[in-house]
Write a protein that holds these residues in place. Sequence first.
Motif, PDB file in Angstrom:
ATOM      1  N   VAL A  83       3.191   1.524   5.983  1.00 52.78           N
ATOM      2  CA  VAL A  83       4.221   1.275   4.985  1.00 52.78           C
ATOM      3  C   VAL A  83       3.549   1.029   3.641  1.00 52.78           C
ATOM      4  O   VAL A  83       2.404   0.556   3.587  1.00 52.78           O
ATOM      5  N   GLN A  84       4.255   1.334   2.573  1.00 56.00           N
ATOM      6  CA  GLN A  84       3.722   1.069   1.244  1.00 56.00           C
ATOM      7  C   GLN A  84       3.902  -0.391   0.875  1.00 56.00           C
ATOM      8  O   GLN A  84       4.797  -1.079   1.391  1.00 56.00           O
ATOM      9  N   ALA A  85       3.062  -0.854  -0.032  1.00 56.17           N
ATOM     10  CA  ALA A  85       3.182  -2.228  -0.511  1.00 56.17           C
ATOM     11  C   ALA A  85       4.588  -2.469  -1.041  1.00 56.17           C
ATOM     12  O   ALA A  85       5.168  -1.611  -1.718  1.00 56.17           O
ATOM     13  N   GLY A  86       5.123  -3.635  -0.709  1.00 57.12           N
ATOM     14  CA  GLY A  86       6.485  -3.962  -1.078  1.00 57.12           C
ATOM     15  C   GLY A  86       7.514  -3.566  -0.034  1.00 57.12           C
ATOM     16  O   GLY A  86       8.676  -3.967  -0.133  1.00 57.12           O
ATOM     17  N   GLY A  87       7.101  -2.798   0.953  1.00 52.77           N
ATOM     18  CA  GLY A  87       7.998  -2.333   1.996  1.00 52.77           C
ATOM     19  C   GLY A  87       8.208  -3.376   3.075  1.00 52.77           C
ATOM     20  O   GLY A  87       7.793  -4.539   2.950  1.00 52.77           O
ATOM     21  N   TYR A  88       8.843  -2.953   4.171  1.00 50.83           N
ATOM     22  CA  TYR A  88       9.155  -3.891   5.240  1.00 50.83           C
ATOM     23  C   TYR A  88       8.983  -3.223   6.595  1.00 50.83           C
ATOM     24  O   TYR A  88       9.023  -1.993   6.731  1.00 50.83           O
ATOM     25  N   LEU A  89       8.772  -4.058   7.583  1.00 50.94           N
ATOM     26  CA  LEU A  89       8.720  -3.653   8.985  1.00 50.94           C
ATOM     27  C   LEU A  89       9.338  -4.754   9.825  1.00 50.94           C
ATOM     28  O   LEU A  89       9.339  -5.928   9.424  1.00 50.94           O
ATOM     29  N   GLY A 118       8.277 -17.273   3.088  1.00 53.52           N
ATOM     30  CA  GLY A 118       9.167 -16.633   2.128  1.00 53.52           C
ATOM     31  C   GLY A 118       9.213 -15.123   2.248  1.00 53.52           C
ATOM     32  O   GLY A 118      10.076 -14.481   1.631  1.00 53.52           O
ATOM     33  N   ARG A 119       8.295 -14.532   3.023  1.00 52.34           N
ATOM     34  CA  ARG A 119       8.268 -13.074   3.197  1.00 52.34           C
ATOM     35  C   ARG A 119       8.564 -12.660   4.638  1.00 52.34           C
ATOM     36  O   ARG A 119       9.220 -11.641   4.863  1.00 52.34           O
ATOM     37  N   PHE A 120       8.075 -13.434   5.596  1.00 48.35           N
ATOM     38  CA  PHE A 120       8.248 -13.096   7.019  1.00 48.35           C
ATOM     39  C   PHE A 120       9.233 -14.065   7.651  1.00 48.35           C
ATOM     40  O   PHE A 120       9.302 -15.238   7.271  1.00 48.35           O
ATOM     41  N   THR A 121       9.954 -13.568   8.649  1.00 48.61           N
ATOM     42  CA  THR A 121      10.890 -14.401   9.403  1.00 48.61           C
ATOM     43  C   THR A 121      10.709 -14.137  10.887  1.00 48.61           C
ATOM     44  O   THR A 121      10.801 -12.985  11.339  1.00 48.61           O
ATOM     45  N   LEU A 138       5.713  -6.563   2.025  1.00 45.64           N
ATOM     46  CA  LEU A 138       4.378  -6.413   2.612  1.00 45.64           C
ATOM     47  C   LEU A 138       3.319  -6.136   1.555  1.00 45.64           C
ATOM     48  O   LEU A 138       3.583  -5.465   0.545  1.00 45.64           O
ATOM     49  N   LYS A 139       2.141  -6.676   1.802  1.00 45.66           N
ATOM     50  CA  LYS A 139       1.001  -6.544   0.897  1.00 45.66           C
ATOM     51  C   LYS A 139      -0.147  -5.870   1.641  1.00 45.66           C
ATOM     52  O   LYS A 139      -0.237  -5.979   2.861  1.00 45.66           O
ATOM     53  N   PRO A 140      -1.055  -5.220   0.926  1.00 40.88           N
ATOM     54  CA  PRO A 140      -2.204  -4.595   1.605  1.00 40.88           C
ATOM     55  C   PRO A 140      -2.986  -5.590   2.450  1.00 40.88           C
ATOM     56  O   PRO A 140      -3.516  -5.216   3.506  1.00 40.88           O
ATOM     57  N   GLU A 141      -3.044  -6.831   2.032  1.00 42.39           N
ATOM     58  CA  GLU A 141      -3.777  -7.836   2.803  1.00 42.39           C
ATOM     59  C   GLU A 141      -3.082  -8.223   4.102  1.00 42.39           C
ATOM     60  O   GLU A 141      -3.648  -8.949   4.919  1.00 42.39           O
ATOM     61  N   ASP A 142      -1.869  -7.763   4.318  1.00 41.65           N
ATOM     62  CA  ASP A 142      -1.178  -7.978   5.602  1.00 41.65           C
ATOM     63  C   ASP A 142      -1.640  -6.974   6.654  1.00 41.65           C
ATOM     64  O   ASP A 142      -1.266  -7.087   7.826  1.00 41.65           O
ATOM     65  N   GLY A 166       0.084 -10.074  24.133  1.00 43.66           N
ATOM     66  CA  GLY A 166       0.329  -8.640  24.176  1.00 43.66           C
ATOM     67  C   GLY A 166      -0.913  -7.871  23.745  1.00 43.66           C
ATOM     68  O   GLY A 166      -1.940  -8.465  23.404  1.00 43.66           O
ATOM     69  N   GLN A 167      -0.793  -6.544  23.748  1.00 41.53           N
ATOM     70  CA  GLN A 167      -1.922  -5.684  23.408  1.00 41.53           C
ATOM     71  C   GLN A 167      -2.032  -5.428  21.906  1.00 41.53           C
ATOM     72  O   GLN A 167      -3.062  -4.911  21.448  1.00 41.53           O
ATOM     73  N   GLY A 168      -1.002  -5.749  21.180  1.00 35.03           N
ATOM     74  CA  GLY A 168      -1.057  -5.609  19.737  1.00 35.03           C
ATOM     75  C   GLY A 168      -0.411  -4.337  19.214  1.00 35.03           C
ATOM     76  O   GLY A 168      -0.321  -3.330  19.919  1.00 35.03           O
ATOM     77  N   THR A 169       0.039  -4.405  17.970  1.00 30.48           N
ATOM     78  CA  THR A 169       0.598  -3.242  17.276  1.00 30.48           C
ATOM     79  C   THR A 169       0.021  -3.213  15.861  1.00 30.48           C
ATOM     80  O   THR A 169      -0.068  -4.253  15.205  1.00 30.48           O
ATOM     81  N   GLN A 170      -0.406  -2.037  15.426  1.00 35.68           N
ATOM     82  CA  GLN A 170      -1.079  -1.906  14.135  1.00 35.68           C
ATOM     83  C   GLN A 170      -0.065  -1.894  12.998  1.00 35.68           C
ATOM     84  O   GLN A 170       0.914  -1.132  13.032  1.00 35.68           O
ATOM     85  N   VAL A 171      -0.345  -2.692  11.987  1.00 33.32           N
ATOM     86  CA  VAL A 171       0.424  -2.676  10.741  1.00 33.32           C
ATOM     87  C   VAL A 171      -0.539  -2.323   9.623  1.00 33.32           C
ATOM     88  O   VAL A 171      -1.557  -3.000   9.439  1.00 33.32           O
ATOM     89  N   THR A 172      -0.224  -1.267   8.894  1.00 30.95           N
ATOM     90  CA  THR A 172      -1.068  -0.831   7.780  1.00 30.95           C
ATOM     91  C   THR A 172      -0.221  -0.752   6.521  1.00 30.95           C
ATOM     92  O   THR A 172       0.816  -0.074   6.514  1.00 30.95           O
ATOM     93  N   VAL A 173      -0.643  -1.464   5.481  1.00 27.55           N
ATOM     94  CA  VAL A 173       0.086  -1.494   4.220  1.00 27.55           C
ATOM     95  C   VAL A 173      -0.774  -0.828   3.155  1.00 27.55           C
ATOM     96  O   VAL A 173      -1.874  -1.305   2.859  1.00 27.55           O
ATOM     97  N   SER A 174      -0.286   0.235   2.593  1.00 25.84           N
ATOM     98  CA  SER A 174      -1.042   0.962   1.566  1.00 25.84           C
ATOM     99  C   SER A 174      -0.664   0.460   0.181  1.00 25.84           C
ATOM    100  O   SER A 174       0.472   0.044  -0.060  1.00 25.84           O
TER     101      SER A 174
END
Length: 124
Positions: free
Chosen positions: A10-16, A64-67, A84-88, A115-123
């Motif tokens: 996802v791009q910076a500022g986006g959501y998942l 303030g960003r995640f719930t 979302l930020k690149p550092e996330d 769990g085994q994990g899920t990748q989150v990538t913020v560009s």
Amino acid sequence: QLVESGGGLVQAGGYLRLSCTASGRTISSFAMAWFCQAPGKEREFVAAINWSGGVTYYADSVKGRFTISRDNAKNTMYLQMNGLKPEDTAVYYCAASEALHVGTPSRTREYDYWGQGTQVTVSS
């Protein structure tokens, strides 16, 4: 068994919205949490929730960003990630403790199942 889903690019500022679904047993009496791990770093606390969903905890970096939330009828926990930020960028793991509440929600050793994990990538 805990299975995460919902990660992606996802791009910076986006959501998942991440989901963590349990199979084989009910998690309705378990405290649960999300952690993340970036390459070369230790696993870090993101958010935690008690068995009923009435008490939540967040890392300062995501307040303030995640719930975090849960639906015990669906045996599922969620993490709504907004702004979302690149550092996330990291692999996100869900965790469950057989306790209704944990003493220190940010400590990995409080949790019995992962769990085994899920990748989150913020560009950027």
